[in-house]
Write a protein that holds these residues in place. Structure first.
Motif, PDB file in Angstrom:
ATOM      1  N   LEU A  45      -8.103  -1.990   8.773  1.00  0.00           N
ATOM      2  CA  LEU A  45      -6.850  -2.731   8.949  1.00  0.00           C
ATOM      3  C   LEU A  45      -5.667  -1.777   9.118  1.00  0.00           C
ATOM      4  CD1 LEU A  45      -7.469  -5.628   6.389  1.00  0.00           C
ATOM      5  CD2 LEU A  45      -7.710  -5.682   8.873  1.00  0.00           C
ATOM      6  N   ILE A  46      -5.725  -0.640   8.434  1.00  0.00           N
ATOM      7  CA  ILE A  46      -4.659   0.359   8.607  1.00  0.00           C
ATOM      8  C   ILE A  46      -4.640   0.823  10.071  1.00  0.00           C
ATOM      9  CG2 ILE A  46      -3.977   2.740   8.063  1.00  0.00           C
ATOM     10  CD1 ILE A  46      -4.850   2.266   5.193  1.00  0.00           C
ATOM     11  N   ASP A  47      -5.834   1.072  10.619  1.00  0.00           N
ATOM     12  CA  ASP A  47      -5.908   1.530  12.019  1.00  0.00           C
ATOM     13  C   ASP A  47      -5.325   0.496  12.977  1.00  0.00           C
ATOM     14  OD1 ASP A  47      -7.028   3.949  11.396  1.00  0.00           O
ATOM     15  OD2 ASP A  47      -9.093   3.228  11.530  1.00  0.00           O
ATOM     16  N   ILE A  48      -5.585  -0.769  12.688  1.00  0.00           N
ATOM     17  CA  ILE A  48      -5.103  -1.816  13.619  1.00  0.00           C
ATOM     18  C   ILE A  48      -3.615  -2.112  13.405  1.00  0.00           C
ATOM     19  CG2 ILE A  48      -5.395  -4.232  14.367  1.00  0.00           C
ATOM     20  CD1 ILE A  48      -8.295  -4.043  13.290  1.00  0.00           C
ATOM     21  N   TYR A  49      -3.220  -2.300  12.128  1.00  0.00           N
ATOM     22  CA  TYR A  49      -1.873  -2.836  11.875  1.00  0.00           C
ATOM     23  C   TYR A  49      -0.825  -1.783  11.528  1.00  0.00           C
ATOM     24  CZ  TYR A  49      -4.093  -7.347  12.160  1.00  0.00           C
ATOM     25  OH  TYR A  49      -4.774  -8.439  12.623  1.00  0.00           O
ATOM     26  N   LYS A  50      -1.288  -0.564  11.235  1.00  0.00           N
ATOM     27  CA  LYS A  50      -0.380   0.549  10.936  1.00  0.00           C
ATOM     28  C   LYS A  50       0.780   0.191  10.017  1.00  0.00           C
ATOM     29  CE  LYS A  50      -1.657   3.154  15.009  1.00  0.00           C
ATOM     30  NZ  LYS A  50      -2.948   2.465  15.061  1.00  0.00           N
ATOM     31  N   PRO A  51       0.470  -0.235   8.779  1.00  0.00           N
ATOM     32  CA  PRO A  51       1.568  -0.487   7.827  1.00  0.00           C
ATOM     33  C   PRO A  51       2.176   0.847   7.405  1.00  0.00           C
ATOM     34  CG  PRO A  51      -0.550  -0.577   6.711  1.00  0.00           C
ATOM     35  CD  PRO A  51      -0.846  -0.374   8.172  1.00  0.00           C
ATOM     36  N   GLU A  52       3.299   0.790   6.686  1.00  0.00           N
ATOM     37  CA  GLU A  52       3.885   2.064   6.216  1.00  0.00           C
ATOM     38  C   GLU A  52       3.049   2.682   5.124  1.00  0.00           C
ATOM     39  OE1 GLU A  52       7.999   2.162   5.130  1.00  0.00           O
ATOM     40  OE2 GLU A  52       8.492   0.949   6.893  1.00  0.00           O
ATOM     41  N   PHE A  53       2.510   1.841   4.241  1.00  0.00           N
ATOM     42  CA  PHE A  53       1.609   2.360   3.209  1.00  0.00           C
ATOM     43  C   PHE A  53       0.643   1.267   2.763  1.00  0.00           C
ATOM     44  CE2 PHE A  53       5.204   0.746   0.760  1.00  0.00           C
ATOM     45  CZ  PHE A  53       4.666   0.263  -0.426  1.00  0.00           C
ATOM     46  N   ALA A  54      -0.380   1.710   2.021  1.00  0.00           N
ATOM     47  CA  ALA A  54      -1.419   0.762   1.604  1.00  0.00           C
ATOM     48  C   ALA A  54      -1.844   1.090   0.172  1.00  0.00           C
ATOM     49  CB  ALA A  54      -2.609   0.855   2.548  1.00  0.00           C
ATOM     50  N   ASN A  74      -4.487   9.212   8.343  1.00  0.00           N
ATOM     51  CA  ASN A  74      -3.815   9.025   9.652  1.00  0.00           C
ATOM     52  C   ASN A  74      -2.307   8.849   9.484  1.00  0.00           C
ATOM     53  OD1 ASN A  74      -6.220   9.249  10.904  1.00  0.00           O
ATOM     54  ND2 ASN A  74      -6.473   7.049  11.347  1.00  0.00           N
ATOM     55  N   ASN A  75      -1.703   9.709   8.645  1.00  0.00           N
ATOM     56  CA  ASN A  75      -0.262   9.677   8.386  1.00  0.00           C
ATOM     57  C   ASN A  75       0.220   8.461   7.617  1.00  0.00           C
ATOM     58  OD1 ASN A  75       0.416  12.127   9.455  1.00  0.00           O
ATOM     59  ND2 ASN A  75       0.537  11.281  11.559  1.00  0.00           N
ATOM     60  N   ILE A  76      -0.714   7.707   7.073  1.00  0.00           N
ATOM     61  CA  ILE A  76      -0.308   6.550   6.268  1.00  0.00           C
ATOM     62  C   ILE A  76      -0.746   6.803   4.830  1.00  0.00           C
ATOM     63  CG2 ILE A  76      -0.827   4.086   5.858  1.00  0.00           C
ATOM     64  CD1 ILE A  76      -0.811   4.000   9.060  1.00  0.00           C
ATOM     65  N   LYS A  77       0.184   6.640   3.926  1.00  0.00           N
ATOM     66  CA  LYS A  77      -0.092   6.973   2.529  1.00  0.00           C
ATOM     67  C   LYS A  77      -0.879   5.832   1.873  1.00  0.00           C
ATOM     68  CE  LYS A  77       1.147   9.745  -0.964  1.00  0.00           C
ATOM     69  NZ  LYS A  77       1.086  11.166  -1.033  1.00  0.00           N
ATOM     70  N   ILE A  78      -1.936   6.185   1.158  1.00  0.00           N
ATOM     71  CA  ILE A  78      -2.675   5.177   0.386  1.00  0.00           C
ATOM     72  C   ILE A  78      -2.519   5.517  -1.101  1.00  0.00           C
ATOM     73  CG2 ILE A  78      -4.882   4.028  -0.012  1.00  0.00           C
ATOM     74  CD1 ILE A  78      -5.806   4.997   2.716  1.00  0.00           C
TER      75      ILE A  78
END
Ligand code: NDP
Ligand code: MG
Length: 393
Positions: A45-54, A74-78
């Protein structure tokens, strides 16, 4: 454009929320999302929707997957754990947050969302059942809304719009009756987990599916309705409607009854919650009258569906009773899902737990506070642990 976050994105309601977001890409900016333990799905879902963080709220699952508790993917903080969930709920850039967590774990997030003055699109009925008056008070103080997603409450919420409260005589919550409505009670001891999960009209998460089979789900919804709509229990009626096409009804003082009818698609109440107070066009499947449509309605047998009866009892007792009902139900549903107890034990455990609970001095002052909800949860755990030996298979 509204900033939005979704808690419990990997579940059934999370999935339907994404269906809405897919349809209105220009209207929403997805800031953050959470799963409890389904890291693989979250990454997709991160790959598809690219939220700021998860967030992965179960820290152990985060560590098992990445070997660390925070990760840049992928530059998104979890982030992980309850702190991670708090980051979402306290992020005041959000205009609205969907709480689609299942069970009691949704309570603190609901509390934090409203404390931060953010509108709450509420699927997690357990939080309003446990702490309804507290949550409403915070929402009022902070000028934010609690907008129901639960289909029956969404229906009533919209049926009540622009109506004077004094015109309302009754509300009718409809229930499918679950998979065992037509099965005689004396056969219920044989019910397996697979049979209980096989809901006739909706595809939902495991907990709510079992709750629908016992009708504890309708019990929780009765309490949810009393709290959301400030309507007394003697005006709340439950009807069995196996087709689940009438989502609920209101009766007004002149005797007329207004029903909300529509397709069985949770994306519609979710859409209405996200756009509230606006109603938008959508291209989802429509109700089709070009075939024979049967709408059956039956009264509910409270001797058969005792979990519903217990819910009315606890709701009327008020204070911490609804929270107790919720906790005991959740413990027994987990035991049943793990095949530790029989289906019929769910209501038997509720009955005995309530008897034990009522002997507690703590109940002399049946006052609803967040602290007392926590004490009630601990008492529910202790009471169930003591009963477990008696009921285990
Ligand atoms: P699901 O079990 O399908 O999904 C639950 C979501 O919450 C998942 O993302 C799950 O993560 C996450 N989650 C589970 N446990 C925790 C926890 N301890 N802490 C944080 N997150 C957690 O449930 P549903 O989508 O069916 O239901 C969600 C809520 O919506 C429930 O309160 C239910 O009563 C209500 N509801 C659901 C309806 C439906 O049609 N499904 C209809 C009306 C109301 P993971 O994937 O990792 O387990
Ligand atoms: Mg419902």
């Amino acid at each position: 454009m509204k900033n939005i976050s979704v808690l419990g994105i990997t579940g059934s309601i999370g999935h339907s929320t994404l269906k809405v977001l897919d349809n209105y890409k220009k209207d929403f900016n997805l800031i953050s999302i959470s799963t409890h333990s389904n890291v693989k799905n979250l990454l997709k879902l991160i790959d598809i929707y690219k939220p700021e963080f998860a967030v992965v709220s179960d820290r152990a699952s985060m560590f098992d997957y990445f070997g660390e508790y925070e990760k840049n993917y992928n530059n998104i903080k979890i982030y992980s754990g309850e702190d991670g969930l708090y980051k979402i709920c306290s992020d005041r850039r959000n205009n609205i947050i969907v709480n689609a967590i299942s069970g009691k774990s949704g309570l603190i997030p609901s509390y934090n969302i409203l404390t931060n003055g953010i509108d709450l699109a509420l699927a997690n009925k357990e939080s309003i059942v446990c702490a309804g008056p507290i949550l409403k008070e915070i929402a009022k103080k902070n000028g934010c809304n609690i907008i129901p997603i639960d289909s029956e409450h969404s229906a009533i919420f919209h049926l009540l719009r622009n109506r004077d409260k004094n015109e309302i005589e009754k509300i009718y919550l409809t229930a499918s009756g679950g998979p065992f409505f037509r099965i005689e009670k004396k056969e219920w001891h044989k019910i397996t987990v697979k049979e209980a999960l096989n809901h006739p009209t909706w595809k939902m998460g495991n907990k709510i599916s079992i709750d629908s089979a016992t009708m504890a789900n309708k019990g929780l919804e009765v309490i949810e309705a009393e709290r959301l709509f400030d309507i007394s229990y003697d005006k709340i009626n439950v009807l069995i409607h196996p087709q689940s096409l009438i989502h609920s009804m209101i009766e007004i003082i002149d005797g007329e009854i207004y029903a909300q009818i529509g397709p069985n698609d949770m994306a519609i109440p979710i859409q209405n919650a996200l756009f509230y107070p606006e109603i938008r066009y959508n291209s989802f499947n429509r109700f089709n009258f070009n075939r024979i449509v049967t709408l059956e309605i039956f009264p509910v047998d409270l001797k058969k569906f005792r979990m519903l009866d217990f819910a009315f009892y606890c709701g009327k007792k008020s204070g911490v009773y609804p929270a107790f009902y919720n906790f005991i139900n959740e413990i027994s549903v987990n035991l049943f899902l793990n095949e530790k107890i029989k289906f019929t034990h769910i209501e038997e455990i509720m009955e005995e737990s309530l008897e034990n609970f009522e002997k507690e001095d703590f109940l002399n002052k049946n006052i609803l506070t967040m602290e007392n909800i926590k004490i009630t949860e601990d008492l529910a755990n202790n009471i169930c642990e003591k009963l477990y030996d008696k009921f285990k298979k």
